[in-house]
Design a protein around this motif. Structure first.
Motif, short mmCIF file in Angstrom:
data_model
loop_
_atom_site.label_atom_id
_atom_site.label_comp_id
_atom_site.label_asym_id
_atom_site.label_seq_id
_atom_site.Cartn_x
_atom_site.Cartn_y
_atom_site.Cartn_z
N TYR A 88 -37.92 47.34 -26.53
CA TYR A 88 -38.50 46.03 -26.87
C TYR A 88 -39.89 46.18 -27.48
CZ TYR A 88 -40.21 41.28 -26.72
OH TYR A 88 -40.73 40.06 -27.10
N ALA A 89 -40.79 46.89 -26.81
CA ALA A 89 -42.16 47.03 -27.30
C ALA A 89 -42.45 48.49 -27.62
CB ALA A 89 -43.16 46.52 -26.26
N VAL A 90 -43.31 48.70 -28.62
CA VAL A 90 -43.68 50.06 -29.03
C VAL A 90 -45.19 50.13 -29.21
CG1 VAL A 90 -41.51 50.69 -30.15
CG2 VAL A 90 -43.22 49.41 -31.43
N HIS A 91 -45.70 51.36 -29.07
CA HIS A 91 -47.14 51.58 -29.28
C HIS A 91 -47.36 53.07 -29.51
CE1 HIS A 91 -51.47 51.00 -28.90
NE2 HIS A 91 -51.49 52.07 -28.14
N ALA A 92 -48.28 53.41 -30.42
CA ALA A 92 -48.65 54.80 -30.65
C ALA A 92 -50.08 55.01 -30.16
CB ALA A 92 -48.55 55.13 -32.13
N ASP A 93 -50.28 56.02 -29.29
CA ASP A 93 -51.61 56.24 -28.74
C ASP A 93 -52.44 57.15 -29.66
OD1 ASP A 93 -50.85 58.87 -28.24
OD2 ASP A 93 -50.74 58.64 -26.07
N ASN A 94 -53.65 57.48 -29.22
CA ASN A 94 -54.57 58.26 -30.05
C ASN A 94 -54.11 59.70 -30.25
OD1 ASN A 94 -56.51 56.14 -30.36
ND2 ASN A 94 -57.16 56.51 -28.25
N GLU A 95 -53.22 60.18 -29.40
CA GLU A 95 -52.71 61.54 -29.52
C GLU A 95 -51.44 61.60 -30.35
OE1 GLU A 95 -52.29 63.22 -25.64
OE2 GLU A 95 -54.45 63.20 -25.22
N GLY A 96 -51.02 60.46 -30.89
CA GLY A 96 -49.82 60.43 -31.72
C GLY A 96 -48.53 60.31 -30.94
N VAL A 176 -45.58 39.24 -21.18
CA VAL A 176 -44.88 39.98 -22.23
C VAL A 176 -45.88 40.79 -23.05
CG1 VAL A 176 -43.30 39.82 -24.19
CG2 VAL A 176 -43.02 38.27 -22.27
N GLY A 177 -46.45 40.20 -24.08
CA GLY A 177 -47.36 40.93 -24.95
C GLY A 177 -48.69 41.24 -24.28
N ILE A 178 -49.33 42.34 -24.72
CA ILE A 178 -50.62 42.74 -24.15
C ILE A 178 -51.47 43.40 -25.21
CG2 ILE A 178 -49.69 44.95 -23.32
CD1 ILE A 178 -51.59 44.62 -20.86
N ALA A 179 -52.79 43.16 -25.15
CA ALA A 179 -53.74 43.77 -26.07
C ALA A 179 -55.06 43.99 -25.33
CB ALA A 179 -53.95 42.90 -27.30
N VAL A 180 -55.82 44.99 -25.77
CA VAL A 180 -57.09 45.33 -25.13
C VAL A 180 -58.22 45.25 -26.15
CG1 VAL A 180 -58.40 47.15 -23.98
CG2 VAL A 180 -55.99 46.82 -23.42
N VAL A 189 -53.15 39.06 -21.97
CA VAL A 189 -51.74 39.12 -21.58
C VAL A 189 -51.07 37.79 -21.92
CG1 VAL A 189 -50.10 39.46 -19.70
CG2 VAL A 189 -52.28 40.70 -19.69
N VAL A 190 -50.03 37.86 -22.75
CA VAL A 190 -49.27 36.66 -23.10
C VAL A 190 -48.30 36.34 -21.97
CG1 VAL A 190 -47.64 35.61 -24.71
CG2 VAL A 190 -49.44 37.13 -25.57
N THR A 224 -44.99 35.08 -27.26
CA THR A 224 -44.42 36.37 -26.86
C THR A 224 -45.39 37.54 -27.00
OG1 THR A 224 -43.42 36.50 -29.06
CG2 THR A 224 -41.99 35.80 -27.24
N ASN A 225 -45.92 37.75 -28.19
CA ASN A 225 -46.68 38.98 -28.44
C ASN A 225 -48.06 38.70 -29.01
OD1 ASN A 225 -44.69 41.20 -27.70
ND2 ASN A 225 -43.47 39.94 -29.08
N ILE A 226 -48.90 39.74 -29.01
CA ILE A 226 -50.32 39.56 -29.32
C ILE A 226 -50.89 40.85 -29.90
CG2 ILE A 226 -51.06 40.24 -27.00
CD1 ILE A 226 -53.22 38.04 -27.17
N THR A 227 -51.91 40.71 -30.75
CA THR A 227 -52.68 41.86 -31.20
C THR A 227 -54.10 41.41 -31.47
OG1 THR A 227 -52.67 43.75 -32.72
CG2 THR A 227 -52.20 41.60 -33.69
N VAL A 228 -55.02 42.36 -31.51
CA VAL A 228 -56.44 42.08 -31.72
C VAL A 228 -56.95 42.96 -32.85
CG1 VAL A 228 -58.73 42.13 -30.66
CG2 VAL A 228 -56.75 41.48 -29.29
N ASP A 229 -57.76 42.41 -33.78
CA ASP A 229 -58.27 43.23 -34.86
C ASP A 229 -59.62 43.85 -34.50
OD1 ASP A 229 -60.32 41.37 -35.35
OD2 ASP A 229 -59.35 40.49 -37.11
N LYS A 230 -60.18 44.62 -35.42
CA LYS A 230 -61.41 45.37 -35.14
C LYS A 230 -62.62 44.46 -34.93
CE LYS A 230 -62.04 46.05 -40.12
NZ LYS A 230 -62.10 47.06 -41.21
N ASN A 231 -62.52 43.21 -35.35
CA ASN A 231 -63.61 42.25 -35.15
C ASN A 231 -63.42 41.40 -33.90
OD1 ASN A 231 -64.99 43.00 -37.59
ND2 ASN A 231 -63.44 41.84 -38.73
#
Length: 352
Positions: A88-96, A176-180, A189-190, A224-231
């Motif tokens: 359902y959800a995917v994410h790539a961390d800093n180590e690839g 469901v969705g999460i962003a930091v 958290v959505v 459902t889902n969420i993201t945050v930009d650099k600002n």
């Protein structure tokens, strides 16, 4: 030893040699590189912006396919492998590493291409998972997972050790969705059932609630889902209002785009949302089986994907994530895989 015995031994020896020779030929054939169809969007003569790279379905896709591994697999069979069930959800961390929240497994699978292995997160102890539907990491690669069955957020260190859980009884109903946002010290958290975005500080204390049920500006209907930009701008997939809503870092409504329909730039069953390095907004639509790309004003720039099981196609896709190298990961649920693409550069690239 009689002549007949010697002849039998020699015959057996040559049979073994012949068997190994045939095995080597077969292994060499298996080891030949697979030719992937090059898929790009848009089609020529337009400049390509998106390119299909590869697909991950199981541990076998990231293993080292050396000659000796191939020979071993031919002679004694493959080891047990970890396969995706319903990502359902995917994410790539800093180590690839690719982190996949799999709602069928009820666990998180971590695909480490560099180390050629898969680890499973949430199998035992205080960090036991039941239905993970959201996943992200921070700068230290601590892993944050929403569990919509247990109504909590579980935090692990980068090695998968349990750190803490967030969301006391009654605080979360179906996360469901999460962003930091580490700069602001906030975890978003959505909550789909509560029709809002719950905000916590980095220690897991409730800090703010954004939105309520409704169709007005700043209101939600089964988000459902969420993201945050650099600002620090917050982008929320307001799924049953068929739109994307954008908030500033304080949670104040800024703007929205989208709508229900089958036309370009409209949505039918929007799920995942992500941003590339140029701030383009990617929205996965499970009903259209595609990914639509918008600029910050909500203007449709491009879409890719269609219904099917071939490379570059989808069957009820869900989450999407984009790493620092503009690799795009899409959870292709019913094809039981993650499709990987690359953003090749857009308007900002042309200005350089």
């Amino acid at each position: 030893m009689s002549c007949q015995g010697k002849a039998g031994a020699i015959s057996k020896y040559w049979k073994q040699i012949l068997f190994i020779f045939i095995a080597l030929i077969l292994v060499a054939g298996c080891a030949a590189p697979k030719m992937e169809t090059e898929l790009i969007w848009p089609l020529p003569p337009e400049k390509p912006r998106i390119k299909y790279l590869y697909t991950i379905t199981s541990e076998d896709d990231i293993r080292e396919h050396t000659f000796f591994r191939k020979l071993k697999e031919f002679l004694i069979g493959k080891d047990a492998i970890s396969e995706l069930g319903k990502p359902y959800a995917v994410h790539a961390d800093n180590e690839g590493r690719l982190l996949v929240a799999d709602s069928s497994w009820g666990k998180v699978l971590i695909f480490d291409k560099e180390k050629h292995k898969v680890t499973v997160l949430g199998e035992t102890g205080q960090g036991l998972l039941a239905k993970p539907l959201g996943i992200t990491t921070d700068s230290a690669d601590n892993i944050y997972v929403t569990d919509s069955a247990q109504n909590r957020v579980v935090v692990y260190d980068k090695d998968g050790n349990f750190v803490k859980a967030m969301g006391k009884e009654g605080v979360l109903d179906q996360p469901v969705g999460i962003a930091v946002n580490e700069t602001l010290g906030r975890i978003y958290v959505v909550d789909t059932k509560k029709h809002d975005v719950q905000t916590f500080d980095m220690n897991g204390n409730a800090a703010q609630v954004i939105g309520q049920r409704g169709s007005g500006d700043g209101e939600f209907n089964f988000p459902t889902n969420i993201t945050v930009d650099k600002n620090g701008m917050i982008y929320v997939m307001d799924s049953f209002n068929f739109r994307v809503q954008i908030f500033d870092k304080d949670g104040t409504f800024v703007k929205k785009f989208g709508g229900v329909g089958t036309g370009l730039g409209l949505f039918s069953k929007p799920k995942g949302i992500a941003l590339d390095s140029e701030g383009h907004i990617y929205v996965v639509d499970a009903a259209f089986n595609n990914v639509q790309i918008f600029d910050n004003e909500g203007r449709l720039l491009l879409f890719f994907g269609e219904m099917g099981s071939k490379p570059g196609q989808f069957w009820l896709p869900a989450g999407v994530a984009i790493d620092k190298d503009n690799n795009i990961y899409v959870a292709d649920q019913y094809n039981r895989r993650v499709n990987v693409y690359k953003f090749l550069g857009g308007d900002e690239d042309e200005k350089k």
